[in-house]
Design a protein around this motif. Structure first.
Motif, PDB file in Angstrom:
ATOM      1  N   PRO A  75       0.794  -1.227   0.000  1.00 45.09           N
ATOM      2  CA  PRO A  75       0.000   0.000   0.000  1.00 45.09           C
ATOM      3  C   PRO A  75       0.827   1.279   0.000  1.00 45.09           C
ATOM      4  O   PRO A  75       0.399   2.274  -0.584  1.00 45.09           O
ATOM      5  CB  PRO A  75      -0.846  -0.122   1.280  1.00 45.09           C
ATOM      6  CG  PRO A  75      -0.188  -1.168   2.109  1.00 45.09           C
ATOM      7  CD  PRO A  75       0.480  -2.090   1.157  1.00 45.09           C
ATOM      8  N   LEU A  76       2.004   1.302   0.646  1.00 43.82           N
ATOM      9  CA  LEU A  76       2.803   2.520   0.663  1.00 43.82           C
ATOM     10  C   LEU A  76       3.303   2.890  -0.729  1.00 43.82           C
ATOM     11  O   LEU A  76       3.198   4.049  -1.160  1.00 43.82           O
ATOM     12  CB  LEU A  76       3.988   2.362   1.628  1.00 43.82           C
ATOM     13  CG  LEU A  76       3.667   2.366   3.118  1.00 43.82           C
ATOM     14  CD1 LEU A  76       4.948   2.202   3.934  1.00 43.82           C
ATOM     15  CD2 LEU A  76       2.964   3.661   3.521  1.00 43.82           C
ATOM     16  N   MET A  77       3.861   1.917  -1.449  1.00 44.52           N
ATOM     17  CA  MET A  77       4.336   2.187  -2.806  1.00 44.52           C
ATOM     18  C   MET A  77       3.159   2.483  -3.728  1.00 44.52           C
ATOM     19  O   MET A  77       3.277   3.298  -4.656  1.00 44.52           O
ATOM     20  CB  MET A  77       5.150   1.008  -3.330  1.00 44.52           C
ATOM     21  CG  MET A  77       5.856   1.289  -4.646  1.00 44.52           C
ATOM     22  SD  MET A  77       7.179   2.541  -4.519  1.00 44.52           S
ATOM     23  CE  MET A  77       8.494   1.532  -3.795  1.00 44.52           C
ATOM     24  N   THR A  78       2.026   1.833  -3.482  1.00 43.63           N
ATOM     25  CA  THR A  78       0.840   2.095  -4.298  1.00 43.63           C
ATOM     26  C   THR A  78       0.362   3.524  -4.112  1.00 43.63           C
ATOM     27  O   THR A  78      -0.032   4.199  -5.069  1.00 43.63           O
ATOM     28  CB  THR A  78      -0.280   1.099  -3.936  1.00 43.63           C
ATOM     29  OG1 THR A  78       0.194  -0.240  -4.163  1.00 43.63           O
ATOM     30  CG2 THR A  78      -1.515   1.334  -4.793  1.00 43.63           C
ATOM     31  N   GLU A  79       0.391   4.023  -2.879  1.00 45.60           N
ATOM     32  CA  GLU A  79       0.035   5.422  -2.637  1.00 45.60           C
ATOM     33  C   GLU A  79       0.965   6.358  -3.404  1.00 45.60           C
ATOM     34  O   GLU A  79       0.522   7.364  -3.971  1.00 45.60           O
ATOM     35  CB  GLU A  79       0.103   5.739  -1.144  1.00 45.60           C
ATOM     36  CG  GLU A  79      -1.099   5.263  -0.349  1.00 45.60           C
ATOM     37  CD  GLU A  79      -1.105   5.849   1.061  1.00 45.60           C
ATOM     38  OE1 GLU A  79      -0.607   6.987   1.236  1.00 45.60           O
ATOM     39  OE2 GLU A  79      -1.607   5.167   1.979  1.00 45.60           O
ATOM     40  N   VAL A  80       2.254   6.044  -3.414  1.00 46.42           N
ATOM     41  CA  VAL A  80       3.211   6.860  -4.152  1.00 46.42           C
ATOM     42  C   VAL A  80       2.873   6.863  -5.641  1.00 46.42           C
ATOM     43  O   VAL A  80       2.921   7.905  -6.309  1.00 46.42           O
ATOM     44  CB  VAL A  80       4.650   6.357  -3.918  1.00 46.42           C
ATOM     45  CG1 VAL A  80       5.634   7.040  -4.874  1.00 46.42           C
ATOM     46  CG2 VAL A  80       5.069   6.602  -2.478  1.00 46.42           C
ATOM     47  N   ALA A  81       2.523   5.691  -6.178  1.00 45.45           N
ATOM     48  CA  ALA A  81       2.140   5.611  -7.588  1.00 45.45           C
ATOM     49  C   ALA A  81       0.957   6.524  -7.875  1.00 45.45           C
ATOM     50  O   ALA A  81       0.916   7.224  -8.892  1.00 45.45           O
ATOM     51  CB  ALA A  81       1.799   4.173  -7.962  1.00 45.45           C
ATOM     52  N   GLY A  82      -0.009   6.532  -6.969  1.00 44.04           N
ATOM     53  CA  GLY A  82      -1.166   7.389  -7.157  1.00 44.04           C
ATOM     54  C   GLY A  82      -0.824   8.856  -7.055  1.00 44.04           C
ATOM     55  O   GLY A  82      -1.399   9.692  -7.755  1.00 44.04           O
ATOM     56  N   GLU A  83       0.120   9.190  -6.179  1.00 45.55           N
ATOM     57  CA  GLU A  83       0.460  10.599  -5.947  1.00 45.55           C
ATOM     58  C   GLU A  83       1.311  11.195  -7.056  1.00 45.55           C
ATOM     59  O   GLU A  83       1.043  12.315  -7.526  1.00 45.55           O
ATOM     60  CB  GLU A  83       1.192  10.740  -4.618  1.00 45.55           C
ATOM     61  CG  GLU A  83       1.553  12.176  -4.281  1.00 45.55           C
ATOM     62  CD  GLU A  83       2.382  12.314  -3.015  1.00 45.55           C
ATOM     63  OE1 GLU A  83       2.746  13.459  -2.670  1.00 45.55           O
ATOM     64  OE2 GLU A  83       2.688  11.274  -2.380  1.00 45.55           O
ATOM     65  N   VAL A  84       2.364  10.492  -7.501  1.00 47.87           N
ATOM     66  CA  VAL A  84       3.319  11.109  -8.430  1.00 47.87           C
ATOM     67  C   VAL A  84       3.333  10.460  -9.806  1.00 47.87           C
ATOM     68  O   VAL A  84       4.003  10.967 -10.713  1.00 47.87           O
ATOM     69  CB  VAL A  84       4.750  11.089  -7.839  1.00 47.87           C
ATOM     70  CG1 VAL A  84       4.790  11.799  -6.501  1.00 47.87           C
ATOM     71  CG2 VAL A  84       5.290   9.658  -7.717  1.00 47.87           C
ATOM     72  N   GLY A  85       2.612   9.346  -9.998  1.00 50.09           N
ATOM     73  CA  GLY A  85       2.640   8.660 -11.278  1.00 50.09           C
ATOM     74  C   GLY A  85       1.468   9.016 -12.175  1.00 50.09           C
ATOM     75  O   GLY A  85       0.477   9.605 -11.745  1.00 50.09           O
ATOM     76  N   ASP A  86       1.606   8.648 -13.439  1.00 53.45           N
ATOM     77  CA  ASP A  86       0.516   8.771 -14.406  1.00 53.45           C
ATOM     78  C   ASP A  86      -0.231   7.454 -14.543  1.00 53.45           C
ATOM     79  O   ASP A  86      -1.315   7.400 -15.134  1.00 53.45           O
ATOM     80  CB  ASP A  86       1.066   9.174 -15.776  1.00 53.45           C
ATOM     81  CG  ASP A  86       1.822  10.486 -15.722  1.00 53.45           C
ATOM     82  OD1 ASP A  86       1.199  11.499 -15.354  1.00 53.45           O
ATOM     83  OD2 ASP A  86       3.034  10.497 -16.020  1.00 53.45           O
ATOM     84  N   GLY A  87       0.364   6.397 -14.026  1.00 57.28           N
ATOM     85  CA  GLY A  87      -0.249   5.084 -14.092  1.00 57.28           C
ATOM     86  C   GLY A  87       0.479   4.140 -13.164  1.00 57.28           C
ATOM     87  O   GLY A  87       1.544   4.466 -12.619  1.00 57.28           O
ATOM     88  N   MET A  88      -0.098   2.964 -12.981  1.00 58.48           N
ATOM     89  CA  MET A  88       0.508   1.956 -12.116  1.00 58.48           C
ATOM     90  C   MET A  88       0.501   0.604 -12.805  1.00 58.48           C
ATOM     91  O   MET A  88      -0.475   0.227 -13.472  1.00 58.48           O
ATOM     92  CB  MET A  88      -0.250   1.848 -10.794  1.00 58.48           C
ATOM     93  CG  MET A  88       0.288   0.739  -9.888  1.00 58.48           C
ATOM     94  SD  MET A  88      -0.597   0.656  -8.323  1.00 58.48           S
ATOM     95  CE  MET A  88      -0.377  -1.097  -7.943  1.00 58.48           C
ATOM     96  N   LEU A  89       1.604  -0.100 -12.654  1.00 57.64           N
ATOM     97  CA  LEU A  89       1.726  -1.468 -13.141  1.00 57.64           C
ATOM     98  C   LEU A  89       1.504  -2.404 -11.968  1.00 57.64           C
ATOM     99  O   LEU A  89       2.356  -2.507 -11.082  1.00 57.64           O
ATOM    100  CB  LEU A  89       3.113  -1.696 -13.748  1.00 57.64           C
ATOM    101  CG  LEU A  89       3.508  -0.774 -14.907  1.00 57.64           C
ATOM    102  CD1 LEU A  89       4.989  -0.930 -15.222  1.00 57.64           C
ATOM    103  CD2 LEU A  89       2.668  -1.074 -16.128  1.00 57.64           C
TER     104      LEU A  89
END
Length: 335
Positions: free
Chosen positions: A162-176
């Motif tokens: 969940p921590l890395m997933t939150e980062v993906a949501g905050e600074v990324g354009d998408g998540m793998l």
């Protein structure tokens, strides 16, 4: 997506993917360099989106990645997607001899640093990124490529916890989504964490691109399906032995399986680990069946949440049958 052993094979795989009706191809980083593979794939194809799925961020630094991603975006004519992942601590410290600490916080800063570098090139403003892990404060005209004519590439982050997933949501354009995931884990853990990250950035999931965690065992006949299932069991056993991925198993009440698999890795019993992967575990993690059955199940599991689905097809296949199935997948909602 596949796991080619050479750069030349990676380029050939990308050409085959486009011929078979895929919209995109992801370069994996196992035996080869994902960014170099993406460059070869971009040279050999047109229209096909080219991504790194993933390039190991912590084996590099933000400046080197910013330069290479900028080059790939220009080379591909705007078709490049920068996919980054953290890898796990033993690989970063023992294989790459690089630092490891607070991976989610480090990844957040890594992406922000890349964006700061791109911003400096785009605007001509001084580069002045000062973070806890990275510091980039020098950009002279000799090293400044200027604005990219195709804009900056989208940034995708691979995440499980969940921590890395939150980062993906905050600074990324998408998540793998990692292949070692399930529909239940995605809906109960991944999506809530993504929403929290988007809220930190003052955004919603609207426009955010989610790649579904599709581990596929597909076959056009019994022989192909049996071979695919055996490969999936071994892959699940390999991932399942990793302590960082234990939370996915625990959602299903299978936490003890991770302990057993990890013990087998220490004993060197790699070839027997797949025997611990039951049919129930396979059914939760993998989509199994004929091309048509695979498409139907992918749409059922992820059609309402995913913008992309990554699958691997058998090496020997009926190309027309698969092309038809892929078209149904595209029309059904996933890109």
């Amino acid at each position: 997506m596949g796991y080619p052993a050479t750069i030349d094979q990676a380029g050939a795989d990308a050409v085959t993917a486009r011929r078979d009706g895929y919209d995109g191809w992801w370069a994996t980083e196992t035996k080869i360099d994902a960014l170099l593979a993406a460059a070869v794939a971009a040279e050999r194809t047109e229209e096909l989106e080219i991504g790194t799925g993933i390039a190991v961020a912590f084996a590099r630094n933000p400046m080197s990645v910013a330069v290479q991603a900028n080059d790939l975006q220009a080379l591909s004519g705007g078709r490049f997607l920068l996919g980054l992942g953290s890898q796990i601590k033993p690989h970063i410290t023992k294989r790459f001899s690089m630092e490891w600490s607070r991976p989610a916080a480090r990844m957040r800063e890594f992406v922000l640093a890349i964006r700061a570098i791109w911003h400096a090139w785009e605007t001509g403003e001084p580069l002045a990124f000062r973070g806890e892990f990275y510091r980039h404060t020098l950009m002279t005209p000799f090293f400044d490529p200027g604005p990219n004519p195709h804009g900056n590439p989208a940034v995708f982050l691979a995440a499980v916890g969940p921590l890395m997933t939150e980062v993906a949501g905050e600074v990324g354009d998408g998540m793998l989504c990692h292949a070692f995931s399930t529909e239940r884990y995605l809906r109960e853990v991944t999506l809530p964490a993504l929403r929290r990250g988007r809220e930190k950035a003052g955004k919603t999931l609207e426009g955010f691109q989610l790649t579904a965690p599709a581990m596929v065992a597909a076959g056009e006949d019994e022989e192909q399906l049996t071979a695919a299932l055996a490969a999936v069991r071994q892959q699940l056993a390999f991932y399942g032995s990793t302590p960082a991925y234990r939370p996915v198993l625990e959602v299903h009440g299978w936490g003890d399986l991770q302990t057993e698999l990890n013990t087998m890795t220490r004993d060197g019993a790699w070839d027997r680990m797949g025997e611990l992967i039951t049919d129930e575990v396979v059914a939760a993690f993998a989509v199994v069946g004929s091309p048509e059955e695979v498409v139907d199940e992918l749409l059922r599991r992820y059609g309402d949440v995913a913008s992309r689905v990554t699958i691997t097809m058998p090496a020997q296949r009926d190309e027309a049958r698969w092309a038809s199935a892929l078209e149904r997948l595209r029309v059904g909602g996933a890109g």
